[in-house]
Write a protein that holds these residues in place. Structure first.
Motif, PDB file in Angstrom:
ATOM      1  N   ALA A  76       0.828  -1.215  -0.142  1.00  0.00           N
ATOM      2  CA  ALA A  76       0.040   0.095   0.189  1.00  0.00           C
ATOM      3  C   ALA A  76       0.727   1.234   0.229  1.00  0.00           C
ATOM      4  O   ALA A  76       0.603   2.115  -0.775  1.00  0.00           O
ATOM      5  CB  ALA A  76      -0.961   0.068   1.092  1.00  0.00           C
ATOM      6  N   GLU A  77       1.895   1.273   0.880  1.00  0.00           N
ATOM      7  CA  GLU A  77       2.803   2.315   1.008  1.00  0.00           C
ATOM      8  C   GLU A  77       3.592   2.653  -0.499  1.00  0.00           C
ATOM      9  O   GLU A  77       3.801   3.896  -0.742  1.00  0.00           O
ATOM     10  CB  GLU A  77       3.766   2.360   1.889  1.00  0.00           C
ATOM     11  N   TYR A  79       2.441   1.912  -3.365  1.00  0.00           N
ATOM     12  CA  TYR A  79       1.474   2.555  -4.501  1.00  0.00           C
ATOM     13  C   TYR A  79       1.295   3.906  -3.997  1.00  0.00           C
ATOM     14  O   TYR A  79       1.376   4.656  -4.855  1.00  0.00           O
ATOM     15  CB  TYR A  79       0.086   1.632  -4.108  1.00  0.00           C
ATOM     16  N   ARG A  80       1.036   4.240  -2.816  1.00  0.00           N
ATOM     17  CA  ARG A  80       0.913   5.665  -2.252  1.00  0.00           C
ATOM     18  C   ARG A  80       2.071   6.481  -2.715  1.00  0.00           C
ATOM     19  O   ARG A  80       1.857   7.790  -3.207  1.00  0.00           O
ATOM     20  CB  ARG A  80       0.571   5.716  -0.688  1.00  0.00           C
ATOM     21  N   THR A  85      -2.357   5.788  -5.087  1.00  0.00           N
ATOM     22  CA  THR A  85      -2.954   5.659  -3.906  1.00  0.00           C
ATOM     23  C   THR A  85      -4.349   4.938  -4.081  1.00  0.00           C
ATOM     24  O   THR A  85      -4.677   3.983  -3.287  1.00  0.00           O
ATOM     25  CB  THR A  85      -3.162   6.845  -3.233  1.00  0.00           C
ATOM     26  N   ALA A  88      -3.802   1.153  -3.702  1.00  0.00           N
ATOM     27  CA  ALA A  88      -3.509   0.762  -2.269  1.00  0.00           C
ATOM     28  C   ALA A  88      -4.744   0.474  -1.458  1.00  0.00           C
ATOM     29  O   ALA A  88      -4.749   0.093  -0.355  1.00  0.00           O
ATOM     30  CB  ALA A  88      -2.798   2.062  -1.722  1.00  0.00           C
ATOM     31  N   HIS A  91      -5.104  -3.058   0.051  1.00  0.00           N
ATOM     32  CA  HIS A  91      -4.076  -3.536   0.888  1.00  0.00           C
ATOM     33  C   HIS A  91      -4.317  -2.453   2.371  1.00  0.00           C
ATOM     34  O   HIS A  91      -3.686  -3.234   3.430  1.00  0.00           O
ATOM     35  CB  HIS A  91      -2.621  -3.162   0.045  1.00  0.00           C
ATOM     36  N   TYR A  92      -4.558  -1.375   2.319  1.00  0.00           N
ATOM     37  CA  TYR A  92      -4.890  -0.712   3.497  1.00  0.00           C
ATOM     38  C   TYR A  92      -5.852  -1.369   4.266  1.00  0.00           C
ATOM     39  O   TYR A  92      -5.838  -1.570   5.424  1.00  0.00           O
ATOM     40  CB  TYR A  92      -5.032   0.682   3.355  1.00  0.00           C
ATOM     41  N   ALA A 114      -7.770   7.033  -0.220  1.00  0.00           N
ATOM     42  CA  ALA A 114      -7.882   5.957  -1.297  1.00  0.00           C
ATOM     43  C   ALA A 114      -9.332   5.668  -1.406  1.00  0.00           C
ATOM     44  O   ALA A 114      -9.652   5.501  -2.621  1.00  0.00           O
ATOM     45  CB  ALA A 114      -7.307   4.518  -0.481  1.00  0.00           C
TER      46      ALA A 114
END
Length: 201
Positions: A76-77, A79-80, A85, A88, A91-92, A114
């Motif tokens: 996630a990070e 992607y962000r 984002t 992500a 995943h978050y 997101a």
């Protein structure tokens, strides 16, 4: 005697199978750890496409729940931090209520973004509100979260409003097939004043 030999053979076969499974599991865990460490090195250098590949590879091999949560967070990070984002979100969500109640509290804020980038505005509003309610003395993005909630509320009001002054059309001689800027006139329902906005997606 033959019966005893057969039992012994079956026992040895099962024992060998268990040993092979243990070795395979150990190798899988080692491979997952190795891929995750490579991902960390790429992540530290800001090479997020490479870190994503390594983390996703490690995720496919990881068996422990805690390791999988950590990898989802790192994906996630990645992607962000590479301005993706919207990718992500899942995943978050996977680490929600687990990791960010400790050192990853800002993931609750990023999840709100997101949701917003995926057009899920109600979920985004609820998530930013949840972030403000987290049991931390000073959440890092308190002011930003409040502004996001206000902006999302205005967005919801704008979507419901009917505006006879808005008429957009494609001017073939000027516009391309890509994203264009467009002027929008909006009337304030209280003051009656008109405002001109230049917008683009």
């Amino acid at each position: 005697m033959a019966k005893w030999s057969k039992c012994l053979f079956n026992y040895q076969k099962h024992l060998l199978l268990m040993l092979l499974l243990a070795v395979a599991g150990n190798l899988s865990a080692q491979t997952a750890n190795k891929a995750a460490k490579k991902g960390d090195r790429h992540f530290t250098r800001g090479e997020y496409d490479f870190s994503l590949k390594m983390y996703q590879s490690a995720l496919g091999l990881a068996e422990k729940a805690e390791q999988r949560k950590e990898l989802h967070f790192k994906i996630a990070e990645s992607y962000r931090l590479s301005n993706r984002t919207h990718l992500a979100l899942e995943h978050y969500l996977f680490v929600k209520d687990t990791l960010w109640l400790a050192e990853y509290e800002n993931a609750a804020f990023y999840l709100g973004h997101a949701y917003k980038l995926n057009g899920q505005y109600d979920e985004a509003t609820a998530q930013f509100a949840e972030y403000l309610d987290l049991p931390f003395e000073m959440p890092r993005y308190t002011q930003q979260a409040r502004e996001e909630i206000r902006n999302l509320k205005k967005l919801a009001e704008a979507e419901l409003a009917e505006n006879e002054y808005i008429y957009l059309y494609n001017c073939d001689s000027l516009n391309s097939d890509g994203v264009e800027y467009a002027p929008v006139i909006q009337k304030n329902p209280v003051s009656g004043k008109m405002k001109l906005y230049f917008t683009a997606t």
